[in-house]
Design a protein around this motif. Structure first.
Motif, mmCIF file in Angstrom:
data_model
loop_
_atom_site.group_PDB
_atom_site.id
_atom_site.type_symbol
_atom_site.label_atom_id
_atom_site.label_comp_id
_atom_site.label_asym_id
_atom_site.label_seq_id
_atom_site.Cartn_x
_atom_site.Cartn_y
_atom_site.Cartn_z
ATOM 1 N N THR A 164 47.876 31.892 26.691
ATOM 2 C CA THR A 164 48.350 30.851 26.740
ATOM 3 C C THR A 164 47.413 29.723 26.240
ATOM 4 N N PHE A 165 46.078 29.991 27.032
ATOM 5 C CA PHE A 165 45.118 29.031 27.036
ATOM 6 C C PHE A 165 43.905 29.091 26.175
ATOM 7 N N PRO A 166 43.491 27.958 25.389
ATOM 8 C CA PRO A 166 42.418 28.265 24.835
ATOM 9 C C PRO A 166 41.251 28.815 25.399
ATOM 10 N N PRO A 167 40.221 29.594 24.586
ATOM 11 C CA PRO A 167 39.037 30.353 25.366
ATOM 12 C C PRO A 167 38.314 29.418 26.315
ATOM 13 N N LYS A 168 37.964 28.322 26.132
ATOM 14 C CA LYS A 168 37.491 27.485 27.147
ATOM 15 C C LYS A 168 37.869 27.217 28.449
ATOM 16 N N VAL A 169 39.206 27.344 28.500
ATOM 17 C CA VAL A 169 39.478 27.100 29.719
ATOM 18 C C VAL A 169 40.443 28.416 30.407
ATOM 19 N N ASN A 201 41.588 29.208 34.520
ATOM 20 C CA ASN A 201 43.002 29.121 34.551
ATOM 21 C C ASN A 201 43.255 30.509 35.339
ATOM 22 N N ILE A 202 42.605 31.421 34.746
ATOM 23 C CA ILE A 202 42.771 32.827 35.627
ATOM 24 C C ILE A 202 42.144 32.821 37.283
#
Ligand SMILES: Cc1ncc(C[n+]2csc(CCOP(=O)(O)OP(=O)(O)O)c2C)c(N)n1
Lengths: 192, 597
Positions: free
Chosen positions: A173-178, A182-183
């Motif tokens: 879901t999330f772009p690599p940067k974030v 988020n995890i």
């Protein structure tokens, strides 16, 4: 025999990430091999109104809308919004509330009162209430938008789905940067 | 691949996969995303037309050239497109033509709750209706198959709940449609003068007869026998609700709602003890089933209004009250939709609300200005109505109406259906002030391009309509351009134009606040200096979501240096919401508003 369909209602205010949260939740349910339907209303609601999403899952789901008195769990991003949809909760259902107040316009204008004792009112009404300071936690993690990932972590404790499945979907879901953050946010919610 | 898709995304995907290459539409909730999503696929042409009538005519042209084309619109859009609709039913098309109509039970974002199944019967056009996203994807393909097989336009009906709910869809690879693109002449079929139309009229009846036969064996009309004591006929989302409310019942699930399979319905009725129809809005199926002479129950139990859910269906048909706990005894303040902070409409309607005029309004974000505290808009009927209504009111009032009638219309709405009525104010000379809220986008439905934005749906740069020049060309002598975020200018120009005789046009130009945000422009949030604020509440009259009232509590009541004896609190600005439009600083007599540091 078809298994019982479970229903989760996510409530909040425009801009809080309710729809994103219900998208992630639905993707996790598909990944776990179940059928899912989810409902939301766009349009006028985008202009600062309430946002709700029904997520329903099981071996075969027909209706994307839950009925009143039949929701297993309400996940509320804002205190007042919990009250608005409490009649959807079933006997013995659970409520998770983010400890945050967002004032509606009439309260902002000094014409109405924000009910002072929302948590008590909810607790009087249902058996299990969890209050989570997710907005504060997200701010501490450095991004207020992570409220929804933290709350999904809390929610995940009450669903029988492997953490690995959640992580896999969060990664997609999330772009690599974030993703990492988020995890981390998810586990912060899950462990509490 | 299994993916979660909304009904709208599934229709777009299904269209792409079955070789549809052409779509024309005008935005409208809940239909908008169908065209937006479709336009992103490779090798397709998709456009925002200025209105639904044009969109349908464009799609008709494309399908006469042999393309598989769809016209997509919300339910009220079909009213606008009704003229070509009723006659293309006579001509048929060479390629496939499908009209997607998105109805809105519960009026989530519409001005009425019309049931467009009635159009299918009225215009003698077959209609199919899916009940979830997976079906939505299949049904758009089926719609084109029926269109080509029977040389007829076909309706695909969706509702808000189907369009905006998400469920699991299996995606596939696109297949070429095999459409042959060429010019074909056939005047007897396509020139609808009475002599030709009379013949086509017969062809239509013949076609409907064949479609009624087809409906009897159409695989998406199916009987699901279970407990024979209760038999339910249902289609679309209502089927999903009923299926869940009565898992033991027998069902006749209709994929096609017009024409209905009379034989199949009779056979089903014979196999069940009691026959029910579960349908939202009008008793469309029920009346037709009753006309077959079959005893059936439906609207005597179920509501005519609003969308259903499984609980509503179960309670209505079983007569048993649902097990729902009452809400706690407390007033829950509502969260009505509001104009965004920095919205240019706010300035215009702040001024209009203070004039003693009737403001005939229109549909768009600005319609929200009817609410307090702005209260600057006094009617809203349909897109484009403002200009005609203002003209009619001014004519009826005569001299007594001078300086008292205003019509306000958004830029997208003006292009949709305000141009001809503006021409009418010139032709028949009324004494109105027409204001166009030109915010450079179709904001209400989520920021679509239109002919005055300079870009097309698929992102191409194009000629940009110059609205003030158009006003001049139509014969308006007094075309004024204002910035609605400049209250002084707005007030003065509106006053001057109200005083002037004859029709005037004011173009209020300032881009939508969300558009500015999207472009990432710099915002300079403001703050209110608590030491200067007198608590007069004038700024609250703007109804800006970023401004709130802070009443003194017992503590501050004692310590605060009040500016007047009566001061009860101060106004504050939420800097996260404020975009620095400066309206509040323009209305503050005490100069309490300054740039936030
Ligand atoms: C016939 C018809 N088509 C579409 C709609 C949906 N709709 C409502 S308002 C609107 C456009 C509003 O755009 P604009 O006039 O530019 O005003 P804005 O929202 O930008 O202020 C649309 C497409 C409708 N109500 N009726």
């Amino acid at each position: 025999m078809e298994s019982k369909v479970r229903s989760i209602l996510i409530a909040g205010v425009g801009g809080q990430g309710v729809l994103k949260a219900s998208d992630i939740l639905s993707a996790v349910i598909i990944e776990a091999g179940m059928d899912v339907k989810k409902s939301e209303v766009h349009g006028m609601a985008q202009r600062g109104g309430c946002v709700t999403s029904h997520v329903r899952y099981g071996s075969r789901v027909y209706s994307p809308l839950a009925r009143k008195g039949d929701v297993d769990l309400i996940l509320s991003f804002e205190k007042l919004e919990t009250l608005r949809y409490l009649d959807y909760l079933k006997e013995g259902g659970r409520v998770i509330i983010n400890d945050l107040e967002v004032y509606p316009p009439s309260v902002n204008m000094g014409e109405a009162e924000y009910p002072p004792n929302v948590i008590d009112l909810v607790a009087d009404h249902v058996d299990t209430v969890e209050v989570i300071d997710a907005s504060e936690k997200a701010a501490r993690l450095g991004d207020p938008r992570m409220v929804n990932t933290i709350l999904l972590g809390v929610l995940s404790r009450h669903m029988d789905i492997d953490t690995a499945v959640w992580e896999k979907v969060l990664r997609k879901t999330f772009p690599p940067k974030v993703v990492g953050k988020n995890i981390e946010a998810f586990h912060l919610g899950r462990k509490d | 691949m299994k993916v979660l898709m909304s009904g709208n995304e599934a229709i777009a995907r299904g269209a792409y996969e079955c070789g549809v290459t052409f779509a024309a539409a005008y935005p409208g909730t809940p239909s908008t995303e169908i065209t937006e999503e479709f336009s992103k696929y490779e090798g397709v042409y998709a456009e925002w037309s200025p209105n639904e009538k044009v969109a349908l005519e464009v799609a008709i042209g494309a399908s006469l050239a042999g393309a598989n084309a769809m016209a997509v619109m919300k339910h009220v859009g079909v009213n606008v497109a009704a003229d070509p609709l009723f006659t293309v039913s006579y001509t048929g098309t060479n390629g496939g033509l499908v009209i997607v109509t998105a109805d809105d039970p519960s009026l989530h974002s519409s001005q009425n709750e019309q049931d467009n199944r009635n159009y299918a019967k009225f215009a003698k056009i077959p209609m199919i209706e899916p009940s979830d996203s997976a079906e939505a994807k299949d049904f758009i393909r089926i719609a084109f198959e029926i269109a080509r097989k029977f040389d007829t336009p076909v309706f695909l009906r969706t509702t808000t709940r189907l369009s905006h709910s998400k469920s699991v869809v299996e995606t596939g690879e696109p297949k070429p449609s095999g459409a042959v693109l060429e010019i074909r002449h056939d005047p007897r079929k396509y020139v609808m003068v009475p002599a030709n139309a009379r013949l086509r009229r017969l062809a239509v009846e013949e076609r409907m007869k064949k479609l009624a036969e087809f409906a009897e064996t159409f695989p998406e009309n199916r009987i699901e026998m279970n407990d024979p004591s209760m038999g339910i006929v249902a289609a679309g989302m209502a089927y999903s609700y009923a299926r869940e409310a009565f898992p033991e019942a027998s069902f006749l699930k209709l994929g096609m709602v017009h024409p209905i399979p009379a034989g199949m319905i009779r056979a089903f009725a014979a196999r069940v003890d009691r026959l029910y129809v579960v349908e939202e809005l009008d008793p469309f199926l029920e009346e037709q089933i009753r006309a077959l002479g079959l005893p059936v129950a439906g609207k005597e139990h179920l509501p005519f209004t609003n969308e259903f859910d499984p609980g509503i269906v179960e309670t209505a048909l079983s007569g048993k009250a649902a097990n729902v706990k009452a809400l706690p005894q407390v007033t829950i303040p509502p969260r009505p939709p509001n104009l965004c902070p920095g919205c240019p409409h706010r300035g215009l309607f702040y001024v209009l609300g203070k004039t003693k005029t009737f403001v005939a309004g229109d549909i768009g974000c600005y319609t929200l200005s009817f609410m307090k505290p702005l209260a600057g808009l006094h009617s809203c009927i349909c897109m484009g109505a403002s200009v005609g209504m203002a003209h009619g009111m001014s004519k009826a009032l005569g001299e007594g109406g001078h300086g008292k009638v205003v019509g306000v219309i958004g830029d997208s709405t003006f292009i949709h259906s305000g141009i001809t009525s503006l021409l009418n104010t010139v032709y028949n000379q009324s004494d109105v002030v027409i204001v166009i809220c030109d915010n450079r986008t179709t904001a209400m439905t989520g920021m679509q391009q239109h002919p005055a934005t300079g870009y097309t749906l698929q992102g191409a740069r194009t000629r940009q309509l110059d609205i003030p020049s158009l006003g001049t060309v139509l014969g308006i002598e007094n075309v004024r351009v204002i910035n609605p975020l400049d209250l002084k200018e707005t007030r003065e120009v509106i006053k001057e134009e109200l005083e002037r005789k004859g029709p005037s046009l004011v173009v209020a130009q300032s881009p939508c606040a969300l558009l500015l945000k999207k472009k990432g422009g710099e915002e300079k949030p403001l703050r209110i200096d608590p030491d200067v604020c007198t608590g007069c509440k004038v700024c609250l009259g703007l109804g800006c979501p970023a401004i709130s009232w802070r009443k003194f509590d017992a503590e501050t009541e004692k310590t605060f240096k009040k500016k007047t004896k009566k001061q009860e609190g101060i106004a504050v600005i939420d800097r996260d919401l404020c975009n620095g439009c400066t309206l509040c600083s323009q209305v503050c007599k005490f100069k309490a508003v300054e740039e936030a540091k």
